[in-house]
Enzyme design. Sequence first.
Site, PDB file in Angstrom:
ATOM      1  N   ASP A  63       0.859  -1.166   0.000  1.00  0.00           N
ATOM      2  CA  ASP A  63       0.000   0.000   0.000  1.00  0.00           C
ATOM      3  C   ASP A  63       0.913   1.240   0.000  1.00  0.00           C
ATOM      4  O   ASP A  63       1.700   1.432   0.935  1.00  0.00           O
ATOM      5  CB  ASP A  63      -0.841  -0.053   1.287  1.00  0.00           C
ATOM      6  CG  ASP A  63      -1.851   1.075   1.348  1.00  0.00           C
ATOM      7  OD1 ASP A  63      -1.717   2.040   0.569  1.00  0.00           O
ATOM      8  OD2 ASP A  63      -2.766   0.974   2.182  1.00  0.00           O
ATOM      9  N   ALA A  64       0.808   2.068  -1.063  1.00  0.00           N
ATOM     10  CA  ALA A  64       1.684   3.249  -1.164  1.00  0.00           C
ATOM     11  C   ALA A  64       1.527   4.146   0.056  1.00  0.00           C
ATOM     12  O   ALA A  64       2.458   4.845   0.462  1.00  0.00           O
ATOM     13  CB  ALA A  64       1.370   4.013  -2.443  1.00  0.00           C
ATOM     14  N   ASP A  69       0.045   7.680  -9.788  1.00  0.00           N
ATOM     15  CA  ASP A  69      -0.466   7.152 -11.075  1.00  0.00           C
ATOM     16  C   ASP A  69      -1.499   6.074 -10.739  1.00  0.00           C
ATOM     17  O   ASP A  69      -1.236   4.879 -10.852  1.00  0.00           O
ATOM     18  CB  ASP A  69       0.729   6.582 -11.855  1.00  0.00           C
ATOM     19  CG  ASP A  69       0.316   6.036 -13.204  1.00  0.00           C
ATOM     20  OD1 ASP A  69      -0.792   6.332 -13.668  1.00  0.00           O
ATOM     21  OD2 ASP A  69       1.116   5.278 -13.794  1.00  0.00           O
TER      22      ASP A  69
HETATM   23  N1  SPD Z   1     -10.070   7.239 -15.692  1.00  0.00           N
HETATM   24  C1  SPD Z   1      -8.790   6.704 -15.907  1.00  0.00           C
HETATM   25  C2  SPD Z   1      -7.704   7.239 -15.084  1.00  0.00           C
HETATM   26  C3  SPD Z   1      -6.608   6.251 -15.069  1.00  0.00           C
HETATM   27  C4  SPD Z   1      -5.377   6.722 -14.487  1.00  0.00           C
HETATM   28  N2  SPD Z   1      -4.389   5.701 -14.269  1.00  0.00           N
HETATM   29  C5  SPD Z   1      -3.746   5.276 -15.423  1.00  0.00           C
HETATM   30  C6  SPD Z   1      -2.643   4.345 -15.173  1.00  0.00           C
HETATM   31  C7  SPD Z   1      -1.698   4.409 -16.304  1.00  0.00           C
HETATM   32  N3  SPD Z   1      -0.375   4.151 -15.917  1.00  0.00           N
END
Ligand code: SPD
Length: 315
Positions: free
Chosen positions: A147-148, A165
């Site tokens: 868990d980050a 991300d």
């Molecule tokens: N609604 C989509 C948002 C997604 C964001 N995360 C993307 C991960 C790509 N590495």
Amino acid sequence: MSEETSESGVNLWVAEHLSPVDIYQHGVTQVLLHKQTAFQEISIVVSESYGKALVLDGKWQTCTGDEFIYHELITHIPCVLHGGPKRVLIAGGADGGAAREALKWKSVEEVVIADLDGEVIEACREFLPEIHQGSLNDPRVRIVVTDAFELIEASTNSFDVIIADLTDPIERGPAYPLFTKEFFELCRKALTPNGVLINQAGSMSPPWVKLLARVTNTMKSVFGRAIATAAPIPTYGSLWGLTVARSQPIDTMIDPAVVDELLSKSVNGSLRMFDGRAMLAALQTPRYVREAIERETVVYTLDNPPALSASGERV
Ligand code: SPD
């Protein structure tokens, strides 16, 4: 996923609810993987228009056709603001796309990927080599299946850039605690004094912009400064907000020539999306978004977190 034959010969559709009343459907020709992990449902599919794609809990995450737009912006914007990052933390990022971009910086000594779901990392390693391009096996990359939130809690003054991300903050989903004031406070502690945080913070579509305004307001309440940069990623169905925050000022009128000079001396390999002009453009938050952020008073906390329903309802 639903089956229905179309004129193109596509007979499977992945339908993502962008809101309770708006659906973005992708015609799919092949399902490479479909499984349930302890945390979420993973699908890796081949879409007719955009190539191979990762879908988590029915939400489109990334695909070979337009991932470079997202991964270059979410990585190089904070790296340029920092100027010469040595240690980069990616919260989430199981597909390795952001890590691939961070590794292009000559100054980067270590990239830590902290993702809760080891099965997603392994699925991406096997099925999406076009996206990670070896980053998941690079000696400068340390993958921590955790868990980050906990990893960042245990870090002080450790990272020059933190890239959140993440998947969207679905109610009771794996990512929503990472959109709260408590998490951003830990990020501030984990960053070096010149450090930068960036977070995928939600859609810029006018009817759904509240989530982005609230996440950005929450980041601003912790860092003092937060700018919702704009990323045009076609498969997300609208302009997308990547909110950047730091304790130092953020120059939204950055000189593209200065960025290009920094990139040419600091970055190995080629870029398809990002340069000085792309950075200046991303920093120009649309007026209605700026105004929504200025009006916003809600700060997300663990007691009052964002809760996006699976059908896309934003609260
Ligand atoms: N609604 C989509 C948002 C997604 C964001 N995360 C993307 C991960 C790509 N590495």
